[in-house]
Design a protein around this motif. Sequence first.
Motif, mmCIF file in Angstrom:
data_model
loop_
_atom_site.group_PDB
_atom_site.id
_atom_site.type_symbol
_atom_site.label_atom_id
_atom_site.label_comp_id
_atom_site.label_asym_id
_atom_site.label_seq_id
_atom_site.Cartn_x
_atom_site.Cartn_y
_atom_site.Cartn_z
ATOM 1 N N LEU A 36 -66.918 -19.991 6.676
ATOM 2 C CA LEU A 36 -67.187 -18.659 6.037
ATOM 3 C C LEU A 36 -66.634 -18.403 4.624
ATOM 4 N N LEU A 37 -66.147 -19.535 4.018
ATOM 5 C CA LEU A 37 -65.466 -19.685 2.731
ATOM 6 C C LEU A 37 -66.221 -20.785 1.972
ATOM 7 N N TRP A 38 -66.662 -20.306 0.888
ATOM 8 C CA TRP A 38 -67.416 -21.283 0.003
ATOM 9 C C TRP A 38 -66.752 -21.333 -1.544
ATOM 10 N N GLU A 39 -66.615 -22.467 -2.365
ATOM 11 C CA GLU A 39 -66.173 -22.525 -3.579
ATOM 12 C C GLU A 39 -67.382 -22.441 -4.268
ATOM 13 N N VAL A 40 -67.303 -21.457 -5.339
ATOM 14 C CA VAL A 40 -68.599 -21.552 -6.417
ATOM 15 C C VAL A 40 -68.205 -21.914 -7.851
ATOM 16 N N SER A 41 -68.718 -23.009 -8.437
ATOM 17 C CA SER A 41 -68.355 -23.789 -9.506
ATOM 18 C C SER A 41 -69.733 -23.940 -10.365
ATOM 19 N N GLY A 42 -69.331 -24.618 -11.657
ATOM 20 C CA GLY A 42 -70.480 -25.277 -12.538
ATOM 21 C C GLY A 42 -71.028 -23.939 -12.972
ATOM 22 N N ASN A 43 -72.318 -24.107 -13.775
ATOM 23 C CA ASN A 43 -73.040 -23.276 -14.577
ATOM 24 C C ASN A 43 -72.331 -22.516 -15.435
ATOM 25 N N GLY A 44 -70.923 -23.308 -16.133
ATOM 26 C CA GLY A 44 -70.574 -22.616 -17.125
ATOM 27 C C GLY A 44 -68.891 -21.975 -16.638
ATOM 28 N N LEU A 45 -69.012 -22.045 -15.442
ATOM 29 C CA LEU A 45 -67.518 -21.254 -15.099
ATOM 30 C C LEU A 45 -66.477 -22.385 -15.353
ATOM 31 N N LYS A 46 -65.212 -21.898 -16.000
ATOM 32 C CA LYS A 46 -64.233 -22.590 -16.083
ATOM 33 C C LYS A 46 -63.386 -22.750 -15.108
ATOM 34 N N GLN A 47 -63.158 -21.888 -14.193
ATOM 35 C CA GLN A 47 -62.597 -21.955 -13.017
ATOM 36 C C GLN A 47 -63.326 -21.585 -11.888
ATOM 37 N N PRO A 48 -63.265 -22.307 -10.576
ATOM 38 C CA PRO A 48 -64.154 -21.755 -9.724
ATOM 39 C C PRO A 48 -63.770 -20.318 -9.100
ATOM 40 N N SER A 49 -64.936 -19.862 -8.465
ATOM 41 C CA SER A 49 -64.647 -18.580 -7.726
ATOM 42 C C SER A 49 -64.864 -18.745 -6.290
ATOM 43 N N TYR A 50 -64.773 -17.885 -5.470
ATOM 44 C CA TYR A 50 -64.851 -18.028 -3.988
ATOM 45 C C TYR A 50 -65.656 -17.040 -3.377
ATOM 46 N N TYR A 54 -75.517 -22.697 -9.936
ATOM 47 C CA TYR A 54 -74.113 -23.042 -9.320
ATOM 48 C C TYR A 54 -73.916 -24.087 -8.365
ATOM 49 N N LYS A 55 -72.883 -24.688 -8.141
ATOM 50 C CA LYS A 55 -72.410 -25.518 -7.094
ATOM 51 C C LYS A 55 -71.779 -24.624 -6.294
ATOM 52 N N VAL A 56 -72.575 -24.732 -4.756
ATOM 53 C CA VAL A 56 -71.599 -23.854 -3.787
ATOM 54 C C VAL A 56 -71.295 -24.837 -2.476
ATOM 55 N N LYS A 57 -69.937 -25.102 -2.407
ATOM 56 C CA LYS A 57 -69.399 -26.049 -1.582
ATOM 57 C C LYS A 57 -68.570 -25.155 -0.481
ATOM 58 N N ALA A 58 -68.991 -25.862 0.741
ATOM 59 C CA ALA A 58 -67.990 -25.027 2.064
ATOM 60 C C ALA A 58 -66.577 -25.664 1.792
ATOM 61 N N LEU A 59 -65.642 -24.634 2.416
ATOM 62 C CA LEU A 59 -64.389 -25.233 2.234
ATOM 63 C C LEU A 59 -63.736 -25.116 3.760
#
Length: 284
Positions: free
Chosen positions: A20-34, A279-284
């Motif tokens: 239910l929790l995913w990390e969103v990174s890449g595409n210019g983001l300096k820090q990941p969002s969730y 974006y890179k969207v990865k399951a946590l």
Amino acid sequence: MRLLLIFLVLFSKMAIAQSLLWEVSGNGLKQPSYLFGTYHILKDSYLDKTPKVRSAFSSAKGVVVETTVDSSAMLSMAMRAMMPGKSLKQLISEADYKLVSDEFKKMTGFDLTMFNQMKPIMTATTLSLSYAEKEVDTLRQFTGQPLDLYFTVEAKKQKKVLTPLETMEQQMAFLFDHDPVEKQAADLVRMVKEKDEMRGESKHLTDLYLAGDLDGMWKLSQDYEKRYGDLSYLVNERNQAWMKKLPALMALRPTFVAVGALHLPGPSGLITLLREAGYKVKAL
């Protein structure tokens, strides 16, 4: 069942991972969002079992929720729920009214006359919640505030930047005004008449959520739509609108996005849309 799906919503192709929790990174983001999928009627002590969610929320500088509620919004909701000049008694037969009235009293303890001039979706929502609470023991194990409200309250308390994706007025329009009251009334009667056939579905849906099984929830929603009608207006249209806001919010600061779980999976879900946006969207 339809209304419980709404509570996961008033879906890569498939999500692949159980999370239910995913990390969103890449595409210019300096820090990941969730990105976190909520169950609107689940209480916040559930988070004691999911430390990764608490950690992601704690690390975020901004919090995004579907909507926020204030006194004026509640008044607007109460007004929108009414149907002046019409009543449930006028919309259904005398026999069906008695059937719904008896069931409503049995399940909620309230007299149906209190809801007679409210749009039938309000009555159906109240009844559906009662079914879920009585049928699903696991829901009663959790205490505190509903998840979405918890994230809103904690964001304010921790002085995080809080951003709603919609106004309460917009959400109420989806719930109260999408279907004419005549269809709402027919759906209410059908729900009562088919309650035995639906028994067990509330528990199944809750079990899928607690297992983090987005694929299972997606398949269940698709099966439900085949039987009872399209719910895509509650998910797809809103996801597209939200994607016009989320990239800018995540670019400003690491952000914790909490929305109904059914907004995450499927070809029109936020996981897919974020990936398609780069974006890179990865399951946590």
